[in-house]
Design an enzyme around this catalytic site. Structure first.
Site, PDB file in Angstrom:
ATOM      1  N   GLU A  66       0.855  -1.181   0.000  1.00 26.64           N
ATOM      2  CA  GLU A  66       0.000   0.000   0.000  1.00 26.64           C
ATOM      3  C   GLU A  66       0.898   1.241   0.000  1.00 26.64           C
ATOM      4  OE1 GLU A  66      -2.782   0.417   3.236  1.00 26.64           O
ATOM      5  OE2 GLU A  66      -3.736   2.135   2.287  1.00 26.64           O
ATOM      6  N   GLY A  77       3.348   2.519  10.490  1.00 30.65           N
ATOM      7  CA  GLY A  77       3.163   1.812  11.746  1.00 30.65           C
ATOM      8  C   GLY A  77       2.961   0.328  11.489  1.00 30.65           C
ATOM      9  N   ALA A  78       1.963   0.013  10.684  1.00 34.29           N
ATOM     10  CA  ALA A  78       1.666  -1.385  10.419  1.00 34.29           C
ATOM     11  C   ALA A  78       0.789  -1.467   9.185  1.00 34.29           C
ATOM     12  CB  ALA A  78       0.951  -2.017  11.609  1.00 34.29           C
ATOM     13  N   HIS A 123      -6.516  -1.876  15.219  1.00 33.51           N
ATOM     14  CA  HIS A 123      -6.761  -1.149  13.966  1.00 33.51           C
ATOM     15  C   HIS A 123      -6.512  -2.061  12.759  1.00 33.51           C
ATOM     16  CE1 HIS A 123      -6.650   2.513  11.369  1.00 33.51           C
ATOM     17  NE2 HIS A 123      -5.845   1.745  10.651  1.00 33.51           N
ATOM     18  N   GLU A 124      -5.362  -2.691  12.727  1.00 27.91           N
ATOM     19  CA  GLU A 124      -5.035  -3.526  11.559  1.00 27.91           C
ATOM     20  C   GLU A 124      -5.975  -4.719  11.481  1.00 27.91           C
ATOM     21  OE1 GLU A 124      -3.240  -2.000   9.590  1.00 27.91           O
ATOM     22  OE2 GLU A 124      -2.297  -0.601  11.002  1.00 27.91           O
ATOM     23  N   HIS A 149      -9.317  -3.771  10.055  1.00 27.31           N
ATOM     24  CA  HIS A 149      -9.288  -3.586   8.596  1.00 27.31           C
ATOM     25  C   HIS A 149      -9.743  -4.838   7.851  1.00 27.31           C
ATOM     26  CE1 HIS A 149      -7.900   0.338   7.522  1.00 27.31           C
ATOM     27  NE2 HIS A 149      -6.725   0.265   8.103  1.00 27.31           N
ATOM     28  N   ASN A 156      -2.330  -6.282   5.451  1.00 28.28           N
ATOM     29  CA  ASN A 156      -2.384  -7.309   4.405  1.00 28.28           C
ATOM     30  C   ASN A 156      -3.256  -8.485   4.840  1.00 28.28           C
ATOM     31  OD1 ASN A 156      -0.044  -5.888   3.191  1.00 28.28           O
ATOM     32  ND2 ASN A 156       0.977  -6.732   4.983  1.00 28.28           N
ATOM     33  N   GLU A 170      -9.804   4.231   6.206  1.00 32.28           N
ATOM     34  CA  GLU A 170      -8.991   4.690   7.335  1.00 32.28           C
ATOM     35  C   GLU A 170      -9.810   5.451   8.374  1.00 32.28           C
ATOM     36  OE1 GLU A 170      -6.350   3.412   8.003  1.00 32.28           O
ATOM     37  OE2 GLU A 170      -5.734   2.613   6.051  1.00 32.28           O
TER      38      GLU A 170
HETATM   39 ZN   LIG Z   1      -5.345   1.773   8.633  1.00 31.06          ZN
END
Ligand SMILES: [Zn+2]
Length: 847
Positions: free
Chosen positions: A120, A252-253, A288-289, A292, A256, A311
């Site tokens: 990304e 940050g992270a 957060h990840e 997603h 995927n 986001e």
């Molecule tokens: Zn994000």
């Protein structure tokens, strides 16, 4: 930047082909990795275009075939073009890439001997030729061949043997969610049973030696999975979930699919090496990840202009999660502090853009606080407007209607309209318009009726002069003069440029508590007295506005002090009352006793058309800190005793709040005892929070050189702790020595400038040191410019992001402006500047 480099939202057209499936084979070698792709394409009935253009950058094409026959594509800037049949066909090609030479950390690169990827936004085009755009989604099968013991990709494992592994991801995804990791990694395992009873294997992969720093991250992952099931009804959808910690990482992270890749700084944790805020941040980023997986992966963005679709929503969800885990009041205050210090600053300067921009040159420059944090605020407002039930209905509809889609902001707003019957036409301006509205309010009281009169105004931003009125949800409550709440919180919906609201049947003129919980991202302007603010600090039932009253009072006192005023007695008494109030949560008291940041004062002055003087702001803060320290001198030792957290360390909110207040007390006490208490605290520190807070106190009173040396000796082999050692020295240097400290540290043997974490530790701290960076002689501007010019050819993403240090340059006096401009023009004149940094400097200069 030339106009032809600009990409416009209005130019969107779907890709001419559908990708039915993707097979990739990686033959890994540090400088000569081969990537063989076999991709099934079919004409896209929704697109008139049959232009077969595949993105690709820095790829050495070996051969290409269409339906098994050799072809010679036309290699052009940014990719290739090829004649293809007007029916389904198979594209195959082999490219060679150089992961070791990839210092930009986009695509496939190496970090400490380990292969990893970051795709990304547009990194996949550095891996192979592909329609690298988020609306092209497909199922991926990946075979990895290499001599690393661990070979990972997205989805579920299919099969593996000596030197190879195969993975298959059953969920269609865009290329930006592709990931591959190969290396000598150790596994910290876990497991999770989903709400429908499926067992999921969880793994946290780290470098040998880091296994002891995984337990907290694993627990955070499980909590996140449970929370998303309970709160949003979202269940995980693969047999396995892998997280990998990587030392060299631009962000940050990254979420995927099934294989999250994390900057090791935001996943590895131990009490000895991580602070309370590190723990909280790690928990939030893991959440957060993970979130997603639904808001980003299952439903992705149609194009990068829609970035805030995934986001903003995912930040909003992680904020809710952290509030549930650690307390909503403190979380909200922290989020607003961040929003004001970073997003309001962005929104009022040359880089202002809407949460959904309509043009860009380099998308990496739009991973901004506006897209993320303001994107989340917009959803917070939506939730205020439609209520909790409406929000839940809308989200259920969003997941049901758009699962598997690449969606837009229009799709998002449509589900709210359909689920709640509201018309959101006007609300949409929050997504399409830049700038922070200023909300002015006056009041009057007559015959038992109290009236609030609001006006709203948003200043022009680059490219947007006209600012129509926004829908602003204003949460208001009224207090009686005796402190009782006479009207509980209600939402006023402002839709006009000027609007009044009345409350009838009141016995006395109430005191209004406006914008409770910070219900909209606006600047509230209201003439109030110090007495009224002190009253609100004591009586407001809304914790955010209670904090806000004290904060606003402190800010006004500081502003007054920059113009020659003295510390205000009412403020000192108010802070003493808060410090002593045992009914208040320690974490809240710590926030209430913290003084506003220098940049916050500068931006407030600038908004009032007063040129901020960084030196005066610095001196005002030092003077006020001294005055508070003196005035509350009896309280600090008591707080140190009361807030001690003996026994084993726990990163939970309650002990962390106590340590926060302990740290605040220690920092004030250091102002009056010459650092004696901090020296003791450093010597007896039992965890990194205490150790670092004591060291910061010592540095801020120009002591602590012995402790600094001891700290380095203790932690020299821990790169994450050493990042703190580097950063702290710059952050707590005086304005006169800050630049020289950064300069000296940049010559240190352990300063690996190509590592983003280490670079940010020193130069991020420099650009955040308001009085140091904006020093009158321009040395701060010059040093940052030197290093951005040096870094840019190696990593254009980081150089661009760090250039935001200059974004406020036009606020300051003519002499400073001239020096900042010279530094910016020197960067701009550098040959072969990256597109990233080139765009940023052009915008910041306003050319
Ligand atoms: Zn994000």
């Amino acid at each position: 930047m030339t106009i032809q480099d600009t990409i416009y939202l209005s130019d969107y057209t779907p890709f001419g082909f559908i990708v039915e499936d993707v097979h990739l084979t990686f033959k890994l070698a540090p400088t000569t990795t081969r990537v063989i792709s076999r991709i099934r394409f079919a004409p896209n009935p929704d697109s008139p275009s049959r232009d077969f253009f595949l993105h690709g950058e820095g790829l050495n094409l070996q051969w290409a075939k269409v339906d098994g026959a050799d072809v010679t594509p036309e290699i052009i800037k940014g990719g290739l073009r090829c004649d293809v049949p007007d029916a389904a066909f198979t594209w195959e090609c082999e490219v060679e890439i150089d992961p070791q030479g990839n210092t930009a950390l986009e695509g496939l690169y190496m970090s400490n001997g380990m292969y990893c990827t970051q795709c990304e936004a547009e990194g996949f085009r550095n891996i192979t030729f592909y329609p690298d755009r988020p609306d092209v989604m497909s199922k991926f099968t990946v075979r990895i061949e290499g001599d690393s013991p661990v070979l990972l990709s997205n989805g579920n494992p299919v099969d593996s043997g000596d030197g190879w592994a195969e993975w298959h991801d059953p969920w269609p995804k865009p290329a930006y969610l592709f990931a591959l990791v190969a290396g000598d990694l150790r596994n910290f395992p876990g497991s999770f049973t989903t709400m429908s009873g499926r067992d999921v294997e969880l793994n946290l992969w780290v470098r040998p030696g880091d296994e002891g720093k995984c337990a907290f991250g694993m627990e955070a992952l499980k909590k996140s999975m449970t929370w998303d099931e309970e709160t949003y009804g979202r269940e995980y959808d693969l047999d396995i979930f892998n997280i990998v910690a990587v030392d060299d990482f631009n962000m940050g992270a990254m979420e995927n699919k099934g294989l999250n890749i994390f900057n090791s700084a935001v996943v590895l944790a131990s009490p000895e090496t991580s602070t309370d805020s590190n723990f909280e941040r790690i928990e939030a980023i893991i959440a957060h990840e993970y979130f997603h997986n639904w808001t980003g992966n299952r439903i992705t963005c149609r194009d990068w202009f829609q970035l805030c679709l995934k986001e903003g929503l995912t930040v909003f969800r992680d904020q809710q999660f952290t509030g549930d885990m650690r307390g909503h009041a403190v979380k909200r205050i922290n989020d607003v502090v961040t929003l004001r210090s970073r997003q309001f600053r962005e929104d009022s300067g040359p880089l202002a853009h809407p949460p959904r921009p309509d043009q860009f040159v380099e998308i990496n420059n739009f991973y901004t606080v506006t897209v993320y944090e303001k994107g989340a605020e917009v959803i917070n407002m939506l939730k205020h407007l439609v209520g909790d039930d409406g929000y839940k209905k809308a989200l259920d509809l969003y997941f049901a209607r758009h699962d598997g889609d690449a969606a837009t902001i229009e799709d998002w707003l449509q589900v709210f309209e359909d689920a709640t019957g509201r018309d959101l036409t006007q609300f949409k301006h929050w997504y399409t318009d830049a700038g922070t509205p200023h909300l002015k309010v006056t009041d009057n009281f007559e015959n038992g009726t109290y009236t609030l009169n609001f006006t709203q105004e948003t200043a022009p931003t680059p490219g947007q002069d006209e600012k129509p009125a926004r829908v602003i949800p204003i949460a208001v409550g009224l207090l009686n003069p005796n402190g009782d709440e006479v009207v509980p919180t209600q939402i006023l919906e402002m839709t006009e440029a000027a609007q009044s609201y009345s409350f009838e049947g009141l016995n006395a003129k109430p005191v209004p508590s406006i914008l409770r919980g910070f219900s909209a991202p606006v600047v509230l302007e209201r003439e109030t007295s110090a007495t009224e603010q002190a009253f609100m600090l004591a009586h407001d039932t809304d914790p955010f506005n209670k904090w806000e009253a004290g904060h606003a009072l402190t800010r006004e006192v500081l502003i007054n002090m920059t113009q020659g005023g003295t510390p205000d007695q009412g403020l000192l008494d108010g802070l003493a009352a808060v410090a002593r109030d045992h009914s208040l949560d320690p974490a809240f008291r710590a926030l209430a006793l913290a003084l506003p940041g220098q940049d916050n004062i500068a931006s407030t002055l600038a908004a009032r058309d007063i040129t901020p003087d960084p030196d005066k702001i610095w001196r005002a803060l030092q003077t006020l800190k001294q005055a508070v320290a003196q005035h509350l001198q009896d309280i600090w030792p008591r707080l140190l005793a009361e807030m001690a957290t003996p026994g084993p360390y726990s990163p939970d909110a309650e002990p962390a709040g106590k340590r926060a207040l302990h740290g605040v007390a220690l920092s004030y006490l250091s102002q009056i005892d010459g650092g004696a208490s901090a020296e003791n605290a450093y010597a007896s520190a039992g965890n990194m929070t205490e150790q670092l807070s004591a060291l910061a106190c010592l540095l801020s009173v120009e002591k602590g050189q012995d402790e600094l040396a001891a700290f380095r000796k203790q932690w020299q082999n821990d790169r994450l702790v050493m990042d703190k050692w580097f950063g702290l020295q710059v952050s707590y240097a005086s304005p006169q020595t800050c630049v020289e400290t950064a300069q000296r540290l940049s010559q240190d043997d352990d300063f690996n400038w190509k590592n983003p974490n280490r670079f940010r530790a020193v130069f991020g701290a420099l650009m955040m040191h308001h009085a140091g960076f904006h020093r009158a002689d321009g040395a701060g501007y010059d040093l940052l410019a030197d290093w951005l010019i040096k870094l840019d050819p190696v990593n254009g993403q980081i150089s661009a992001r760090m250039s935001t240090g200059y974004e406020t340059w036009k606020r300051y006096d003519a002499a400073r402006q001239a020096k900042a401009r010279a530094a910016l023009e020197r960067i701009n004149a550098t040959p072969d500047l990256s597109r990233n940094l080139g765009e940023m400097v052009t915008r910041i200069l306003g050319a």
